[in-house]
Design a protein around this motif. Structure first.
Motif, PDB file in Angstrom:
ATOM      1  N   ALA A  40       0.852  -1.185   0.000  1.00 55.08           N
ATOM      2  CA  ALA A  40       0.000   0.000   0.000  1.00 55.08           C
ATOM      3  C   ALA A  40       0.888   1.234   0.000  1.00 55.08           C
ATOM      4  O   ALA A  40       2.077   1.165   0.315  1.00 55.08           O
ATOM      5  CB  ALA A  40      -0.923   0.002   1.212  1.00 55.08           C
ATOM      6  N   GLY A  41       0.287   2.352  -0.312  1.00 48.98           N
ATOM      7  CA  GLY A  41       0.998   3.625  -0.301  1.00 48.98           C
ATOM      8  C   GLY A  41       0.496   4.514   0.817  1.00 48.98           C
ATOM      9  O   GLY A  41      -0.642   4.372   1.277  1.00 48.98           O
ATOM     10  N   VAL A  47      -4.241   5.219  -6.344  1.00 48.38           N
ATOM     11  CA  VAL A  47      -5.168   4.170  -5.914  1.00 48.38           C
ATOM     12  C   VAL A  47      -5.911   3.593  -7.113  1.00 48.38           C
ATOM     13  O   VAL A  47      -6.441   4.323  -7.952  1.00 48.38           O
ATOM     14  CB  VAL A  47      -6.157   4.704  -4.851  1.00 48.38           C
ATOM     15  CG1 VAL A  47      -7.267   3.697  -4.586  1.00 48.38           C
ATOM     16  CG2 VAL A  47      -5.424   5.021  -3.564  1.00 48.38           C
ATOM     17  N   GLY A  48      -5.896   2.267  -7.206  1.00 41.98           N
ATOM     18  CA  GLY A  48      -6.572   1.558  -8.289  1.00 41.98           C
ATOM     19  C   GLY A  48      -5.750   1.356  -9.539  1.00 41.98           C
ATOM     20  O   GLY A  48      -6.149   0.609 -10.436  1.00 41.98           O
ATOM     21  N   LYS A  49      -4.594   2.010  -9.606  1.00 43.64           N
ATOM     22  CA  LYS A  49      -3.757   1.908 -10.807  1.00 43.64           C
ATOM     23  C   LYS A  49      -2.786   0.726 -10.709  1.00 43.64           C
ATOM     24  O   LYS A  49      -2.439   0.273  -9.631  1.00 43.64           O
ATOM     25  CB  LYS A  49      -2.975   3.206 -11.026  1.00 43.64           C
ATOM     26  CG  LYS A  49      -3.879   4.394 -11.304  1.00 43.64           C
ATOM     27  CD  LYS A  49      -3.072   5.655 -11.521  1.00 43.64           C
ATOM     28  CE  LYS A  49      -3.997   6.841 -11.740  1.00 43.64           C
ATOM     29  NZ  LYS A  49      -3.263   8.104 -11.818  1.00 43.64           N
ATOM     30  N   HIS A  50      -2.331   0.294 -11.885  1.00 44.53           N
ATOM     31  CA  HIS A  50      -1.306  -0.751 -11.965  1.00 44.53           C
ATOM     32  C   HIS A  50       0.027  -0.200 -11.460  1.00 44.53           C
ATOM     33  O   HIS A  50       0.239   1.021 -11.473  1.00 44.53           O
ATOM     34  CB  HIS A  50      -1.103  -1.195 -13.422  1.00 44.53           C
ATOM     35  CG  HIS A  50      -2.257  -1.918 -14.005  1.00 44.53           C
ATOM     36  ND1 HIS A  50      -2.485  -3.247 -13.774  1.00 44.53           N
ATOM     37  CD2 HIS A  50      -3.261  -1.497 -14.817  1.00 44.53           C
ATOM     38  CE1 HIS A  50      -3.571  -3.628 -14.421  1.00 44.53           C
ATOM     39  NE2 HIS A  50      -4.062  -2.580 -15.062  1.00 44.53           N
ATOM     40  N   PRO A  51       0.953  -1.090 -11.094  1.00 46.11           N
ATOM     41  CA  PRO A  51       2.304  -0.613 -10.787  1.00 46.11           C
ATOM     42  C   PRO A  51       2.914   0.085 -12.006  1.00 46.11           C
ATOM     43  O   PRO A  51       2.511  -0.170 -13.150  1.00 46.11           O
ATOM     44  CB  PRO A  51       3.074  -1.893 -10.457  1.00 46.11           C
ATOM     45  CG  PRO A  51       2.030  -2.864 -10.014  1.00 46.11           C
ATOM     46  CD  PRO A  51       0.809  -2.527 -10.847  1.00 46.11           C
ATOM     47  N   LEU A  69      -1.532  -6.570  -9.725  1.00 47.58           N
ATOM     48  CA  LEU A  69      -1.556  -5.699  -8.557  1.00 47.58           C
ATOM     49  C   LEU A  69      -2.192  -4.353  -8.889  1.00 47.58           C
ATOM     50  O   LEU A  69      -2.088  -3.857 -10.003  1.00 47.58           O
ATOM     51  CB  LEU A  69      -0.131  -5.483  -8.026  1.00 47.58           C
ATOM     52  CG  LEU A  69       0.638  -6.737  -7.627  1.00 47.58           C
ATOM     53  CD1 LEU A  69       2.008  -6.357  -7.078  1.00 47.58           C
ATOM     54  CD2 LEU A  69      -0.137  -7.563  -6.614  1.00 47.58           C
ATOM     55  N   ARG A  70      -2.833  -3.763  -7.880  1.00 46.82           N
ATOM     56  CA  ARG A  70      -3.419  -2.436  -7.991  1.00 46.82           C
ATOM     57  C   ARG A  70      -3.046  -1.641  -6.751  1.00 46.82           C
ATOM     58  O   ARG A  70      -3.053  -2.169  -5.637  1.00 46.82           O
ATOM     59  CB  ARG A  70      -4.951  -2.489  -8.078  1.00 46.82           C
ATOM     60  CG  ARG A  70      -5.509  -3.261  -9.261  1.00 46.82           C
ATOM     61  CD  ARG A  70      -5.245  -2.534 -10.582  1.00 46.82           C
ATOM     62  NE  ARG A  70      -5.787  -3.252 -11.711  1.00 46.82           N
ATOM     63  CZ  ARG A  70      -5.185  -4.278 -12.318  1.00 46.82           C
ATOM     64  NH1 ARG A  70      -4.030  -4.719 -11.880  1.00 46.82           N
ATOM     65  NH2 ARG A  70      -5.739  -4.857 -13.365  1.00 46.82           N
ATOM     66  N   ALA A  71      -2.755  -0.390  -6.933  1.00 51.22           N
ATOM     67  CA  ALA A  71      -2.352   0.467  -5.814  1.00 51.22           C
ATOM     68  C   ALA A  71      -3.505   0.682  -4.843  1.00 51.22           C
ATOM     69  O   ALA A  71      -4.658   0.818  -5.247  1.00 51.22           O
ATOM     70  CB  ALA A  71      -1.852   1.815  -6.338  1.00 51.22           C
ATOM     71  N   SER A  72      -3.145   0.704  -3.567  1.00 48.83           N
ATOM     72  CA  SER A  72      -4.107   1.016  -2.513  1.00 48.83           C
ATOM     73  C   SER A  72      -3.423   1.947  -1.517  1.00 48.83           C
ATOM     74  O   SER A  72      -2.212   2.172  -1.593  1.00 48.83           O
ATOM     75  CB  SER A  72      -4.601  -0.254  -1.824  1.00 48.83           C
ATOM     76  OG  SER A  72      -3.520  -0.920  -1.195  1.00 48.83           O
ATOM     77  N   GLN A  73      -4.192   2.471  -0.596  1.00 44.14           N
ATOM     78  CA  GLN A  73      -3.649   3.393   0.393  1.00 44.14           C
ATOM     79  C   GLN A  73      -3.745   2.768   1.783  1.00 44.14           C
ATOM     80  O   GLN A  73      -4.722   2.106   2.120  1.00 44.14           O
ATOM     81  CB  GLN A  73      -4.416   4.715   0.374  1.00 44.14           C
ATOM     82  CG  GLN A  73      -3.814   5.765   1.290  1.00 44.14           C
ATOM     83  CD  GLN A  73      -4.553   7.093   1.221  1.00 44.14           C
ATOM     84  OE1 GLN A  73      -5.639   7.183   0.666  1.00 44.14           O
ATOM     85  NE2 GLN A  73      -3.957   8.113   1.793  1.00 44.14           N
ATOM     86  N   VAL A  74      -2.713   3.000   2.583  1.00 47.64           N
ATOM     87  CA  VAL A  74      -2.691   2.518   3.958  1.00 47.64           C
ATOM     88  C   VAL A  74      -3.818   3.176   4.742  1.00 47.64           C
ATOM     89  O   VAL A  74      -4.126   4.356   4.542  1.00 47.64           O
ATOM     90  CB  VAL A  74      -1.335   2.862   4.638  1.00 47.64           C
ATOM     91  CG1 VAL A  74      -1.341   2.459   6.101  1.00 47.64           C
ATOM     92  CG2 VAL A  74      -0.181   2.208   3.913  1.00 47.64           C
TER      93      VAL A  74
END
Length: 163
Positions: A40-41, A47-51, A69-74
């Motif tokens: 997570a970031g 958020v929701g994007k590919h690496p 994988l998809r970006a998410s937030q901590v």
């Protein structure tokens, strides 16, 4: 099952690399390691994007697929859901301390603590770099994740103490 959350700034370069390497090494280990990783970031920019495509290509050169994988937030709940929150640099550590309750800060670990060189302080962000920067990041990440898995194989997460 021990759960590790790798954390970087936007969750498109370093933390998905660590997640991919960790899960790849666990799946291909000849030892039984009951652990899984996610990433997570600290910020919501991706958020929701590919690496990042450069991370995807660097991973592919090492036989690892990051395309799912998809970006998410901590979020604060992560401090309850994960045994470790492994931060790529000091800024990420500071952000995690703002997000999570102080009673759970003991779960925040610097990724650099797993590097064999005691002078290694943080995982450089390759975002503004080129292919070589991403390859170098993956090589050092492979080393650090490998050391992490050695520690996990030796003893349960709860018994490993960091300051």
């Amino acid at each position: 099952m021990k759960k590790i959350l790798f954390v970087c700034y936007g969750n498109i370069c370093r933390s998905p690399a660590a997640e991919g390497i960790f899960n790849h090494l666990v799946a291909n280990s000849d030892q039984l390691i009951l652990a899984a990783a996610d990433s997570a970031g600290t910020h919501d920019f991706h958020v929701g994007k590919h690496p990042d495509v450069r991370s995807v290509k660097a991973a592919a050169r090492m036989g690892i697929n990051l395309t799912d994988l998809r970006a998410s937030q901590v979020c604060a709940q992560d401090f309850h859901d994960y045994d470790w929150l492994v931060a790529m640099d000091q800024h990420n550590i500071e952000c995690l301390r703002e997000i999570g309750p102080q009673s759970q800060w003991h779960k925040i670990l610097p990724m650099a603590d797993f590097h064999p060189n005691p002078n290694y302080q943080f995982v450089p962000d390759p975002f503004r770099g080129d292919r070589d920067d991403f390859d170098l990041m993956f090589e050092s990440m492979w080393t650090m994740v490998g050391r992490m898995l050695e520690l996990l194989a030796e003893q349960p997460v709860a018994e490993i103490e960091y300051v």
